[in-house]
Write a protein that holds these residues in place. Structure first.
Motif, mmCIF file in Angstrom:
data_model
loop_
_atom_site.group_PDB
_atom_site.id
_atom_site.type_symbol
_atom_site.label_atom_id
_atom_site.label_comp_id
_atom_site.label_asym_id
_atom_site.label_seq_id
_atom_site.Cartn_x
_atom_site.Cartn_y
_atom_site.Cartn_z
ATOM 1 N N THR A 344 0.846 -1.195 0.000
ATOM 2 C CA THR A 344 0.000 0.000 0.000
ATOM 3 C C THR A 344 0.884 1.248 0.000
ATOM 4 O O THR A 344 0.630 2.212 -0.727
ATOM 5 C CB THR A 344 -0.931 0.004 1.224
ATOM 6 N N GLY A 345 1.947 1.220 0.819
ATOM 7 C CA GLY A 345 2.899 2.324 0.828
ATOM 8 C C GLY A 345 3.629 2.463 -0.487
ATOM 9 O O GLY A 345 3.800 3.577 -1.015
ATOM 10 N N LEU A 346 4.065 1.329 -1.070
ATOM 11 C CA LEU A 346 4.779 1.374 -2.348
ATOM 12 C C LEU A 346 3.891 1.924 -3.466
ATOM 13 O O LEU A 346 4.361 2.667 -4.340
ATOM 14 C CB LEU A 346 5.294 -0.016 -2.724
ATOM 15 N N ASN A 347 2.620 1.552 -3.457
ATOM 16 C CA ASN A 347 1.698 2.066 -4.478
ATOM 17 C C ASN A 347 1.546 3.584 -4.373
ATOM 18 O O ASN A 347 1.394 4.272 -5.383
ATOM 19 C CB ASN A 347 0.331 1.388 -4.351
ATOM 20 N N LEU A 348 1.567 4.097 -3.140
ATOM 21 C CA LEU A 348 1.485 5.547 -2.961
ATOM 22 C C LEU A 348 2.755 6.238 -3.460
ATOM 23 O O LEU A 348 2.704 7.381 -3.938
ATOM 24 C CB LEU A 348 1.266 5.883 -1.476
ATOM 25 N N LEU A 349 3.893 5.544 -3.353
ATOM 26 C CA LEU A 349 5.174 6.124 -3.772
ATOM 27 C C LEU A 349 5.474 5.893 -5.247
ATOM 28 O O LEU A 349 6.358 6.540 -5.817
ATOM 29 C CB LEU A 349 6.311 5.525 -2.936
ATOM 30 N N ASN A 350 4.762 4.961 -5.866
ATOM 31 C CA ASN A 350 5.059 4.535 -7.234
ATOM 32 C C ASN A 350 4.732 5.644 -8.236
ATOM 33 O O ASN A 350 3.580 5.904 -8.557
ATOM 34 C CB ASN A 350 4.249 3.273 -7.560
#
Length: 572
Positions: A344-350
């Motif tokens: 979920t965090g990676l998707n926000l940073l992607n």
């Protein structure tokens, strides 16, 4: 002209209902003919079509035949020993085995005069059957629920049905349906059965499938919302064929049964959605056990608002992952949702501006725009080696599937100290223990305080079903002992699970409960002094950081989950 009902005589119990005025003789004749055409027991036909009140029938039967009455809502269906009989007897006689005591098998039925059912059960199980009366409507629902996954007579997965469900039959050799053409020709019933098990698992949103051979029976279980329940018990003689089919689909060696193996199955549901199954076999006393983990990329793209963070926790998480460098650690046991939180965090940073790389064992969720690497220890590709490679590739964000050893921990800490955001997981019980675990691994305290910006400990709690949850009253002394405050007891409203057609035993879906610990100056000082986990936990509590138990009680206050569920997942 003789009526068709003469082919199937009315049971003694139906005659009793006629005598008692709940049904006329003429109606019984007509309905019996209609039930015969549908190959349904007459009593079931009457109840399903609301031609007679099932509760009233059950009460009359109990009075007339002096058999005990039992409410099926009071038992977990998955615990019923259906392996002691078979689907043919269950469907033909409309019965369910409830439990076994010694050589006696207690049978749930709504028709106490069905002596043929008792004879068939006695012959098939070699046990002495005893009748327990139940509500026919609840019995019908229970039978359909338990036998849904094995009802091949109603839902054989033929090609046209697969196409209707959106399965791409023209995909490559990894496709579920065309994995092995010869196997499909030689063992079509097993192929269709396995296909149905996999597709039902996807449809129901389960996380794992367990196929377990034992000496006298073979069972298949789904894990849904963290709880295992049995969905099928095929005959033991076809267990090797089912397991071989799975191994063929997963590109595993079907001749090798002595050592564990890993494989993968891919299903294309549509142009935009693939489902992967991670498959593992393990030799047991009575054959190979197969466990399939369902890897659905959509599960990691649920949005931060659905994780279960409280507003303050969500802001802490967003602040941490938006820092240019430092380490964010997520801790908890296997199956606690750590991967979903990280992704979920990676998707926000992607984004196009960031270079994101992940090292995982194995990669469970594939995401466009993120460079994902599968560990291969045999080939020398370890977490440590992957991290070294990442650091030579101009990274912005690095995700390490798990910090398992000192070498990996040292490289991850160094990366966090030199301008990179590092996300990873550890297997510890709570946030304070994570700091101690790193020190025990050999990481120097000064490196810990300079690298770590946030530690998240988490668990997954089952959500109460919104359709059937019911208010519950508990004594004040119990609530206070549980952790609630005296001042809030008057306004406190708790709920407990019931169970309905929309859920499983009163629960539907899961939500995270979290302990979010940032490092304050006092916390850093204590770490540098070599403080233990107990001292760190006491300091965190004094700084207002909720532990997992307190976060769980907040979800109980909000009516999202039950007190017994929080007790289950936060037991010390």
């Amino acid at each position: 002209m003789a009526s068709s009902s003469e082919n199937i005589p009315l049971s003694e119990f139906i005659h009793y209902l006629i005598k008692d005025g709940l049904l006329s003789a003429n109606q019984a004749e007509i309905y019996n003919a209609q039930a015969q055409k549908k190959q349904t027991p007459l009593l079931s036909y009457l109840v399903i079509n609301n031609l007679i009140d099932s509760q009233q029938v059950a009460i009359k039967a109990s009075q007339a035949y002096n058999f005990p009455f039992f409410d099926l809502d009071a038992i977990e269906l998955q615990s019923l020993p259906i392996h002691l009989t078979n689907e043919k007897i269950i469907r033909e006689h409309h019965i369910l085995p409830l439990f076994k005591r010694g050589e006696t098998l207690f049978i749930a039925t709504s028709d106490p005069s069905n002596s043929q059912a008792l004879e068939d059960i006695k012959f098939q199980s070699q046990l002495h059957p005893e009748i327990i009366l139940v509500d026919e409507k609840k019995l019908f629902k229970a039978i359909e629920t338990l036998l849904e996954a094995t009802d091949t007579s109603m839902s054989d997965l033929l090609d046209d049905e697969l196409e209707h469900q959106g399965i791409n039959k023209n995909s490559d050799d990894e496709d579920l349906i065309k994995t092995d053409i010869n196997a499909e020709i030689d063992d079509a019933p097993v192929v269709r059965f396995v296909n149905k098990i996999l597709l039902d698992a996807i449809k129901k949103g389960v996380s794992d499938i367990h196929m377990e051979p034992y000496e006298k029976y073979f069972r298949i279980r789904y894990r849904s919302d963290g709880i295992l329940y049995q969905i099928a018990s095929p005959p033991t003689h076809i267990a090797p064929r089912i397991i071989s089919r799975i191994k063929v689909m997963a590109k595993m060696d079907i001749a090798e049964r002595r050592v564990p193996q890993d494989g993968r199955i891919k299903i294309t549901l549509s142009q935009n959605r693939d489902i992967d199954f991670r498959v593992n076999s393990c030799p047991t006393l009575f054959g190979e056990k197969i466990v399939l983990r369902i890897l659905d990329p959509s599960s990691a793209q649920i949005g931060i608002e659905k994780l279960g963070f409280e507003p303050e926790q969500e802001q802490i998480f967003l602040n941490a992952i938006n820092k240019p460098y430092g380490m964010v650690l997520v801790t908890g046991p296997t199956g606690s949702g750590k991967t979903v939180t990280l992704y979920t965090g990676l998707n926000l940073l992607n984004s196009i501006e960031r270079n994101i790389s992940t090292a995982e064992d194995p990669v469970e969720i594939t995401v466009e725009g993120i460079n994902q690497v599968n560990m291969n220890v045999k080939a020398g590709l370890t977490f440590a080696n992957a991290l070294r490679a990442f650091l030579r590739q101009d990274p912005d964000v690095i995700m390490v599937g798990e910090i398992r050893d000192l070498e990996t921990a040292e490289i991850a800490v160094k990366a966090a100290q030199t301008g990179h955001l590092v996300l990873s997981t550890l297997h510890t019980n709570d946030a304070p223990q994570t700091l101690n675990r790193l020190m025990q691994m050999g990481i120097e305290p000064f490196n810990i305080v300079s690298a770590i910006i946030l530690i998240i400990a988490q668990r997954l709690a089952r959500r109460l079903c919104e359709h059937c949850k019911t208010p519950i009253h508990l004594p004040d002394t119990t609530l206070i002992a549980t952790g609630f405050k005296t001042a809030e007891l008057s306004s406190l409203k708790l709920f407990s699970p019931v169970g309905c057609e929309h859920c499983t035993n009163g629960y539907k879906g899961r939500i995270g409960i979290y302990q979010m610990m940032t490092l304050s100056d006092a916390m850093r000082s204590l770490i540098l002094e070599g403080g233990n986990a107990l001292q760190l936990a006491e300091l965190a509590k004094s700084e207002g950081i909720n532990d997992l138990r307190s976060s769980g009680l907040n979800k109980v206050r909000m009516g999202i989950t039950s007190l017994e569920e929080i007790d289950r997942i936060t037991k010390e």
